[in-house]
Scaffold this active site. Sequence first.
Site, short mmCIF file in Angstrom:
data_model
loop_
_atom_site.label_atom_id
_atom_site.label_comp_id
_atom_site.label_asym_id
_atom_site.label_seq_id
_atom_site.Cartn_x
_atom_site.Cartn_y
_atom_site.Cartn_z
N LYS A 40 0.83 -1.21 0.00
CA LYS A 40 0.00 0.00 0.00
C LYS A 40 0.86 1.25 0.00
CE LYS A 40 -2.62 2.30 3.72
NZ LYS A 40 -1.69 3.36 3.82
N ASN A 41 1.95 1.23 0.78
CA ASN A 41 2.80 2.42 0.93
C ASN A 41 3.70 2.67 -0.26
OD1 ASN A 41 1.66 2.96 3.41
ND2 ASN A 41 3.28 1.96 4.58
N ARG A 113 -4.54 10.50 2.86
CA ARG A 113 -3.64 11.65 2.93
C ARG A 113 -2.75 11.74 1.68
NH1 ARG A 113 -3.49 13.99 7.81
NH2 ARG A 113 -1.46 14.90 7.40
N CYS A 137 -5.76 7.90 9.17
CA CYS A 137 -6.03 7.26 10.44
C CYS A 137 -5.76 8.20 11.61
CB CYS A 137 -5.18 6.00 10.60
SG CYS A 137 -5.66 4.66 9.50
N ASP A 327 4.05 0.33 12.31
CA ASP A 327 2.91 -0.45 11.84
C ASP A 327 2.96 -1.91 12.30
OD1 ASP A 327 1.69 1.65 10.53
OD2 ASP A 327 2.72 1.28 8.65
N VAL A 349 7.20 6.89 17.04
CA VAL A 349 6.88 7.49 15.74
C VAL A 349 5.59 8.31 15.82
CG1 VAL A 349 6.42 7.03 13.31
CG2 VAL A 349 8.11 5.64 14.55
#
Length: 455
Positions: A40-41, A113, A137, A327, A349
């Site tokens: 996804k990233n 975003r 999120c 994550d 983070v």
Amino acid sequence: MNSLVEDAQKAGARVGMTADKIVINGGKPLQGRIRVRGAKNLVTKAMVASLLGDTESLLRDVPAISDVQVVRNLLEVHGVLVSEPESGELVLDPRNVKSAHFAEIDAFAGSSRIPILFCGPLLHQLGEAFIPDLGGCRIGDRPIDFHLDALRAMGAIVDKGYEGIHLTAPDGLHGANIELPYPSVGATEQVLLTAVRAKGVTELKNAAIEPEIMDLIAILQKMGAIISVEPNRVIFIEGVESLRGYTHTAIFDRNEAASWASAALATEGDVFVEGAKQQELMTFLNIFRKVGGAFDIEDDGIRFYHPGTPLKPVVVETDVHPGFMTDWQQPLVVALTKAEGVSIVHETVYENRFGFTEALIEMGADITVHKQGLESVTRRVPRRPLEQAAVITGPTKLHGADVHVPDLRGGFSHLIAALTAEGRSTISNVGIISRGYEHFIDKLKTLGADFSVAS
């Protein structure tokens, strides 16, 4: 306008996610084989990068997740022709790129975003860009100041209004010397996507170097960019006048792979994650082994399983790559409730990433969150003002509960908790999980989970 809103609301349905609730009967180990596709990233950023080319791009191994659909919608309202010749493939043709109306952008941008990353490519192609209020999120402050400061340094003029932010570059964009206050992944992507076609050379210091960043750099190099990655988080980008399209297979989603690994461990299961690779998961694999999990690395994936021996407590500090990803900690925390002893997770983070533990506590977990963090002489990651710490004491038995999903990774963690719990759990707002987990309901079924879905 109404049709645009309706289209945006249907994003989940387009990726096969129509359920709002899952009712899970816990206590059954997950067993079987599933496949993870592109990250996804990376995939969403690669889609944005296609805007920079003067020919079409082909992106392979694209997951069917709602964040991909959101970016596709945003590209299409900007005139990019998007097609899907095969499952998991996208062809992106930017040759008719155009400005989009505020209402169109706002209708599709609310759940992501990503729009901030459209700025550089649109400034190059159109001379202007617009960004509405950004969503994402609710895991902590995600300021866009790093992005805007970098864009200003390269010649952009930023005007903030009540509808959002309007950017122009009347004299074009130019190279700059930029040092990020923190190695932000998003800000690093912003600089890369903007500097590749800016006049002159950009030096980016304190850059993020995550595998997804390296894969984006590989894509940009295929397009004709000149990018040098130097030691000590320094990246040099020599601007070029034009770029062409690319053909690229996305790096696998290491976050999804780690999530299924944690689910296998927490449920005392055995899950083979096809597509997972050792190199990008090395830090996770070390912690997984320290906890007591077992894994077998094969050419086509990694088998994660509980070996039948008691799990052990660990101390984890999240950090930017090559550290332990933020994550990864949320799914792992569920497994740590099964470990014999006290585990500590230092979150450095995001400041609000332990909100998901409230539901775990209601289910019987023994977790204490320290909102100012914890001092320790053994710390390796420098303390940050925003950090928090969670102390997890185990082993504890979880029981079923009604849980509302707060965010993407926390939501998947709640699924894992329900799978391990005694009794029945109802997990609502599960649609948000489809932002980053492709066909996760089908995968749960494949792995033998006992559940039903409800709209």
